[in-house]
Design a protein around this motif. Sequence first.
Motif, PDB file in Angstrom:
ATOM      1  N   LEU A 117     -25.874   0.616   3.194  1.00  0.00           N
ATOM      2  CA  LEU A 117     -25.187  -0.632   2.883  1.00  0.00           C
ATOM      3  C   LEU A 117     -25.342  -1.685   3.979  1.00  0.00           C
ATOM      4  O   LEU A 117     -25.619  -2.855   3.703  1.00  0.00           O
ATOM      5  CB  LEU A 117     -23.699  -0.350   2.626  1.00  0.00           C
ATOM      6  N   GLY A 118     -25.120  -1.274   5.242  1.00  0.00           N
ATOM      7  CA  GLY A 118     -25.131  -2.249   6.326  1.00  0.00           C
ATOM      8  C   GLY A 118     -26.490  -2.862   6.572  1.00  0.00           C
ATOM      9  O   GLY A 118     -26.623  -4.089   6.708  1.00  0.00           O
ATOM     10  N   SER A 119     -27.532  -2.035   6.663  1.00  0.00           N
ATOM     11  CA  SER A 119     -28.866  -2.570   6.935  1.00  0.00           C
ATOM     12  C   SER A 119     -29.387  -3.379   5.752  1.00  0.00           C
ATOM     13  O   SER A 119     -30.149  -4.339   5.930  1.00  0.00           O
ATOM     14  CB  SER A 119     -29.835  -1.429   7.276  1.00  0.00           C
ATOM     15  N   THR A 120     -28.971  -2.976   4.511  1.00  0.00           N
ATOM     16  CA  THR A 120     -29.367  -3.763   3.345  1.00  0.00           C
ATOM     17  C   THR A 120     -28.755  -5.159   3.410  1.00  0.00           C
ATOM     18  O   THR A 120     -29.449  -6.175   3.198  1.00  0.00           O
ATOM     19  CB  THR A 120     -28.924  -3.055   2.058  1.00  0.00           C
ATOM     20  N   TYR A 121     -27.474  -5.233   3.716  1.00  0.00           N
ATOM     21  CA  TYR A 121     -26.817  -6.548   3.839  1.00  0.00           C
ATOM     22  C   TYR A 121     -27.443  -7.350   4.976  1.00  0.00           C
ATOM     23  O   TYR A 121     -27.694  -8.559   4.827  1.00  0.00           O
ATOM     24  CB  TYR A 121     -25.319  -6.346   4.091  1.00  0.00           C
ATOM     25  N   PHE A 122     -27.703  -6.693   6.096  1.00  0.00           N
ATOM     26  CA  PHE A 122     -28.314  -7.362   7.251  1.00  0.00           C
ATOM     27  C   PHE A 122     -29.667  -7.957   6.876  1.00  0.00           C
ATOM     28  O   PHE A 122     -29.970  -9.114   7.211  1.00  0.00           O
ATOM     29  CB  PHE A 122     -28.460  -6.362   8.387  1.00  0.00           C
ATOM     30  N   ALA A 123     -30.482  -7.170   6.163  1.00  0.00           N
ATOM     31  CA  ALA A 123     -31.817  -7.640   5.785  1.00  0.00           C
ATOM     32  C   ALA A 123     -31.727  -8.805   4.802  1.00  0.00           C
ATOM     33  O   ALA A 123     -32.512  -9.762   4.864  1.00  0.00           O
ATOM     34  CB  ALA A 123     -32.611  -6.491   5.175  1.00  0.00           C
TER      35      ALA A 123
END
Length: 797
Positions: free
Chosen positions: A671-677
């Motif tokens: 979830l976090g890296s997807t939102y970051f990207a």
Amino acid sequence: MHECIKKNLFPFVVFVTGACVLIIEIVAVRALSPYYGNTIFTVSSVISVVLAALSVGYHIGGNLADRLPSPQRFFGIILASGVLVLAVHFLSVLTLPILGIALSPVNGPLVASLLLFFLPALLLGILSPYAIKLHSAYAPAQGIGSVSGSIFFWSTLGSISGSLLTGFVLIPKLGVDLIFISTGITLCTLGLIPLIVFSDNKNLLAKTALVVIVLVGAAMFINSQAYSAALYHKDGIYEKITIYDSQQQGRPVRVLQQDRSSSGAMFLDTNDPTDLAYEYTKYYALYKLFQPDVRSALVIGGGAYSIPKALLAELPNVIVDVAEIEPSLYPLAQQYFSVKGTPRLHNHITDGRHLLRDTNQTYDVIFSDVYSSLFSIPAHFTTREFFSLAKEKLAPNGVFIANIIGDLSRQQPSLLFSEIKTFQQVFPNSYFFAVETPKNTHTQNIIFVGYNSIRIVDMESVEVTRSAHPLIRSLPSQTINLERYELSPYPILTDNYAPVEYLTAEVLARQLSKHDSINGNEMLAIIDQQLRYGPRYMGSRGHKSVQKALLAEMRTYTDEVIAQSWEYPATDGNTYTLTNIVGRLFPEQNRRIIIATHYDSKRFADKDKTRFDQPVPGANDSASGVAVLLELARVVSNASVTPKIGVDLVFFDGEEGDINQRGDYSNWRPLGSTYFAEHIHEVYGDTKPMGAIVLDMVCGKNIRIQKEPFSLRYAEDLVESFWAVAQKVDGSVFQNNIGPSVQDDHIPLNQADIPSILLIDAGFPAHHTTNDTLDRCSDKSLEVVARATLEYLYSLQ
């Protein structure tokens, strides 16, 4: 022989030798204190060695007296003990400075005591049973019981006399060096005179006397040379006091040294009492922020009287009380440190806690400076009872300031964190400042401030950041943010329980251990702290706790902090706030690299055969990557040479996916890296970072990190350049082969056109089980991964 002499000779001799035993024992503690501190380890070591030596001496003396009951041998042993005392003093002057560096404060006193004091005490122990045997020959009418009682009576009485004489007369008047020499001369004289009467070998006696004279002369010469440059050198009642001139910061300075610690100083090129030589003493000025209207002040621990001088110069109406237990320091401060007599300065030769207990006075400011070093920490100034007493004697809105020595290492045990926890219990409104920097873990001065007020002082306020006083302006960068730490393992110190010497020894052992810039034990301690928060899945208490800690860490170590938060509607029907945390080092650099990990842990241990409904502790799968990133932050932010690119430390939230994520990963996404990207432009604008290195599960024992296939597909150049560096660090860990494919936080980054690689020990056996605990982690694995990452950062041009 005259009857009176026959009757009293041996009782007199054992009285004198008994006194010498206790003189040596007490002075031995003082001799070791400058090198190992006046701690329980020093006292216990000296007492144990002397008692052990006396026990062996009693046994040898009894056997020797039965076989060879000769007055010549008896007095020869006394003479030999005197020569040995002189020789030992000569050797101690040469060897203790070396032993003090080579050996720790725990083991050093015992080793030094065995080397220096065992043999003299053993020889003196031989004398009592020998004297019983010889005295019974001169008094055949007395039974062996009454002879033994008489000898031990006089020997013990001599010991009592020697103890009192040493404490009340010899140390204050003569000092340690002269006491050793005088004791050696006394024993030599006591043995030599009877031998002149009893012995026929005058030539041997003459040679022995010559040896004694040479030893005495050598000891006196070495002592005079050792302190020839000192303006003043003498044993005080509590420690060895030396005053000398030196250079500091390119300026002439006069230094007060107590035992091995420099405890006070004064610049010689100024007449300004507020121009202080030691940085920690400048924190007296905190009264300007907390209680500007100071009418009464107490300084506990006078030292060179720098702080009393500064207060008197700045505050024309203040009355300053000083509690200094060493009586010689006030006149020495007047003579050498420009302290002028004034009715506004009241000097009290007493223990500071004793003064607080007995006084009816209340103070606007109390400054406690009684820790001269880690080698000398009076335990009764570390406890809850002392802090409570100090608060009781503060006026309303008064401020208590204490100079403490310690380190900010999370490794247990910790004297500093025990004291902080104790202090907070007494002063809920408290503040802590690292005199050097809160970024490091080495020993430094730490300033405690307890405010007797409900007013909260914001260290980021305009009142602080735009203060006219440079010390107060610096406070934001010196403040220790306690949200970085979890204090539950550290005990409260009380008068009943304050193992200060043990805690101090542990701190010193850490400081003396052979570690380069990367410290695996510190990283293990960071993992342990995260585990103490409990499970760290979204919505949990531990999740919130680790977020607060990471934000505090990044605000301490990095130049810019971004908290990237969003709402996530989970499959359990709740909406959770997730947060990515970005700490930016060197934000002025356009070329940047990401070092990333995740900080959430998994809600369900789906690979656990029996406890699959329990949360995963996440020592390796979560906490290990966090530990490496925080260690990199500490090392890089403190480095004198910085990397040539900008570094972004990114802590992703929600890597474990939805809160109900179990063993089915068909719908899993980080979830976090997807939102970051997806929101990369919010952080980087149009200039994306040159690459990213993602760390996950990097603390396992027997760690093996292989080239991950997705990393090779999207960022082959980054993989190869990193491996070229990492294999030089440890080729057995960073293996030059391809491992299994792993979907992790690097996938969304690569899909956002940021070349990203994953460093992971894919074969970790406790993955997604309740066995992912601290005992599965290795400090060596953490060090290898952190060092490889650090060296790669510095290899980038």
